[in-house]
Design a protein around this motif. Structure first.
Motif, PDB file in Angstrom:
ATOM      1  N   THR A 141       9.249  -7.087  -2.070  1.00  0.00           N
ATOM      2  CA  THR A 141       8.298  -7.221  -0.904  1.00  0.00           C
ATOM      3  C   THR A 141       8.856  -7.771   0.165  1.00  0.00           C
ATOM      4  OG1 THR A 141       6.662  -7.257  -2.613  1.00  0.00           O
ATOM      5  CG2 THR A 141       5.881  -7.872  -0.295  1.00  0.00           C
ATOM      6  N   VAL A 164      -2.804 -10.428  -1.383  1.00  0.00           N
ATOM      7  CA  VAL A 164      -1.466 -10.333  -1.972  1.00  0.00           C
ATOM      8  C   VAL A 164      -1.396 -11.519  -2.782  1.00  0.00           C
ATOM      9  CG1 VAL A 164       0.794 -10.149  -1.382  1.00  0.00           C
ATOM     10  CG2 VAL A 164      -0.685  -9.044  -0.037  1.00  0.00           C
ATOM     11  N   ASP A 165      -0.613 -11.327  -3.922  1.00  0.00           N
ATOM     12  CA  ASP A 165      -0.214 -12.337  -4.680  1.00  0.00           C
ATOM     13  C   ASP A 165       0.145 -13.591  -4.228  1.00  0.00           C
ATOM     14  OD1 ASP A 165       0.981 -14.178  -6.875  1.00  0.00           O
ATOM     15  OD2 ASP A 165       1.104 -12.458  -8.221  1.00  0.00           O
ATOM     16  N   GLN A 213      -1.760  -4.987  -0.978  1.00  0.00           N
ATOM     17  CA  GLN A 213      -1.257  -5.023  -2.410  1.00  0.00           C
ATOM     18  C   GLN A 213      -2.425  -4.062  -2.935  1.00  0.00           C
ATOM     19  OE1 GLN A 213      -0.349  -8.660  -4.531  1.00  0.00           O
ATOM     20  NE2 GLN A 213      -1.073  -8.082  -6.487  1.00  0.00           N
ATOM     21  N   ASN A 216      -5.219  -5.547  -5.858  1.00  0.00           N
ATOM     22  CA  ASN A 216      -4.808  -6.784  -5.222  1.00  0.00           C
ATOM     23  C   ASN A 216      -4.787  -7.998  -6.053  1.00  0.00           C
ATOM     24  OD1 ASN A 216      -7.287  -7.785  -5.705  1.00  0.00           O
ATOM     25  ND2 ASN A 216      -8.091  -7.250  -3.360  1.00  0.00           N
ATOM     26  N   TYR A 217      -4.414  -9.081  -5.859  1.00  0.00           N
ATOM     27  CA  TYR A 217      -4.121 -10.344  -6.614  1.00  0.00           C
ATOM     28  C   TYR A 217      -5.430 -10.530  -7.378  1.00  0.00           C
ATOM     29  CZ  TYR A 217      -3.592 -14.934  -7.996  1.00  0.00           C
ATOM     30  OH  TYR A 217      -3.427 -16.009  -8.828  1.00  0.00           O
ATOM     31  N   ASN A 241       2.404  -3.217  -1.771  1.00  0.00           N
ATOM     32  CA  ASN A 241       2.951  -3.609  -3.222  1.00  0.00           C
ATOM     33  C   ASN A 241       1.905  -3.318  -4.359  1.00  0.00           C
ATOM     34  OD1 ASN A 241       2.647  -5.896  -5.292  1.00  0.00           O
ATOM     35  ND2 ASN A 241       4.396  -6.754  -4.181  1.00  0.00           N
ATOM     36  N   SER A 242       2.679  -2.825  -5.470  1.00  0.00           N
ATOM     37  CA  SER A 242       1.638  -2.295  -6.587  1.00  0.00           C
ATOM     38  C   SER A 242       2.322  -2.577  -7.714  1.00  0.00           C
ATOM     39  CB  SER A 242       1.477  -0.834  -6.519  1.00  0.00           C
ATOM     40  OG  SER A 242       0.697  -0.380  -5.142  1.00  0.00           O
ATOM     41  N   GLY A 263       6.993  -3.352  -5.319  1.00  0.00           N
ATOM     42  CA  GLY A 263       6.190  -4.225  -6.354  1.00  0.00           C
ATOM     43  C   GLY A 263       7.059  -4.589  -7.662  1.00  0.00           C
TER      44      GLY A 263
END
Length: 441
Positions: A141, A164-165, A213, A216-217, A241-242, A263
């Motif tokens: 990412t 996002v994480d 994401q 998501n987170y 991001n996945s 990801g």
């Protein structure tokens, strides 16, 4: 390589019998007295899957050994099924190297599996091309953010959603600090990206890229309809991001209109192994492929007209003049890429889909049952896949300690009131019910 079991075809057996001069396998035991032969049926249970066999032997393991916790935690690292054959194939001598395959003449095996990995990941993400590979989802990412900054003419800001994480966000922020671009955060509202805040920050200008994401987170499946258009109107790249395994069912980044898909691919059969190693994937549109870091393998023909594989579309700087390279990640090992390539080839499209559906069903069953205990309430009223957040009316730290004593790794603590649970296809209905019983008490 470890050969635990060598199967023989009927043709193999007949050839061996002909060589020793007998007509059947039973004829090999003609000299054994009948009283010494086993003449009744074996007392075997019904057939079991590989995971069921493993669970069976785990239950009769020496009780003095440290028990393995049944995992209901996720947040980026997941307890997915990994066929035992993967471990055996990945240890073949022609694969056991971490060095970049510069010399195609002696690296066809390595180059071939990298090509297959790229093909599978491009299809899984719905993107034009994949590299091979990145260290993990977080650095993938961050490298995508760097790509966005590098291709922008004047823009110096990358937007990142607060859904996002946080671990990924911190890595992106580190890259930004060292490479001279800015990070601005988009607020979250009820567990999803605040669309109003996102549009406002995009329209302020100077944005090179937007990172979101999916899921998501918090495990929520967000609706990103129109986000790609909003980014492209401002000449910004849309980066998604996945978790790779989730894309077997969910709408792909390519379908959302993403320019770069990144990801974590640990979920594709790589064991959790105390948190590593992982595997970062990166896929992008054809327009951006020359900006992509890492290795890209292409298929061609040699001087005899036979299929061959080579490293391609890379400037010399990627390997030699490193200070001028787009990234220093090109020499990362591809052992984990090999691991997920074998996993995906064994599972196939339907296998990946089945695993994802089992994870989804198990998570929703656990969610519904925990709400019935009246100790838990939904943290967000949003759709989720195989991971979800609940608020708890007690001490989460004490709850998790009690679960560990009972043999469960129960979720990830988000804050003092919120806990996040994850379910994969590894978790059986019996395990879920046992966890619910512990949590109900």
């Amino acid at each position: 390589m470890r050969f635990k079991y060598l199967p023989h075809t009927e043709e193999d057996i007949q050839q061996m019998l002909a060589t020793v001069g007998v007509n059947s396998v039973n004829a090999l035991y003609a000299d054994v007295p009948d009283r010494l032969k086993f003449n009744r049926d074996y007392e075997l249970t019904s057939e079991m899957s590989e995971t069921e066999v493993r669970a069976f032997f785990d239950k009769i393991t020496d009780p003095m050994l440290t028990p393995q916790l049944t995992c209901f935690a996720g947040a980026g690292c997941y307890d997915h099924y990994s066929p035992s054959v993967v471990q055996n194939l990945v240890e073949r001598s022609e694969f056991l190297t971490s060095y970049t395959p510069y010399q195609a003449e002696i690296s066809q095996g390595t180059l071939h599996y990298i090509f297959e990995y790229q093909s599978m990941m491009a299809e899984l993400t719905g993107m034009d091309i994949s590299n091979a590979s990145m260290y993990d989802g977080a650095t993938a990412t961050a490298e995508a953010a760097l790509m966005a900054f590098g291709q922008a003419k004047k823009a110096t800001t990358v937007l990142i959603s607060d859904t996002v994480d946080p671990k990924v966000t911190r890595v992106v922020e580190t890259y930004a600090k060292m490479h001279g671009f800015d990070i601005r955060h988009i607020a979250q509202k009820n567990g999803i990206t605040d669309r109003t805040d996102m549009i406002q920050k995009l329209q302020e200008g100077g944005v090179a890229g937007l990172i979101v994401q999916q899921p998501n987170y918090y495990g929520i499946v967000e609706d990103y309809t129109g986000v790609a258009d909003a980014c492209h109107e401002q000449k910004a790249l849309f980066i998604m991001n996945s978790i790779a395994a989730d894309l077997a069912i969910l709408k792909t980044p390519g379908e959302w209109g993403a320019d770069i898909a990144v990801g974590e691919a640990q979920c594709l059969g790589i064991p959790m192994t105390f948190g590593g190693p992982g595997l970062g994937y990166m896929c992008c549109t054809e327009k951006l492929m020359r900006k992509m870091p890492g290795r890209i393998v292409g298929m061609t023909k040699d001087n005899r007209g036979q299929r061959a594989f080579v490293l391609t579309l890379q400037a010399r700087e990627q390997h030699i003049r490193r200070q001028k390279a787009t990234s220093n990640i090109c020499s990362n090992q591809s052992l984990m890429a090999l691991y997920v390539t074998i996993y995906m080839s064994l599972m196939g499209k339907e296998g990946l889909k089945d695993a994802a559906e089992l994870s989804y069903a198990g998570a929703h069953y656990l969610y519904d049952q925990l709400l019935k205990t009246e100790h838990f309430k939904p943290a967000f009223n949003q759709p989720f896949f195989n991971e979800f957040c609940l608020t708890y009316d007690g001490d989460i730290d004490a709850l998790q300690e009690e679960c560990i004593d009972a043999g469960f790794l129960a979720g990830v603590k988000i804050d003092n009131r919120t806990i996040m649970f994850a379910v994969t296809e590894q978790r059986t209905r019996e395990e879920i019910d046992e966890l619910i019983e512990v949590l109900s008490e």
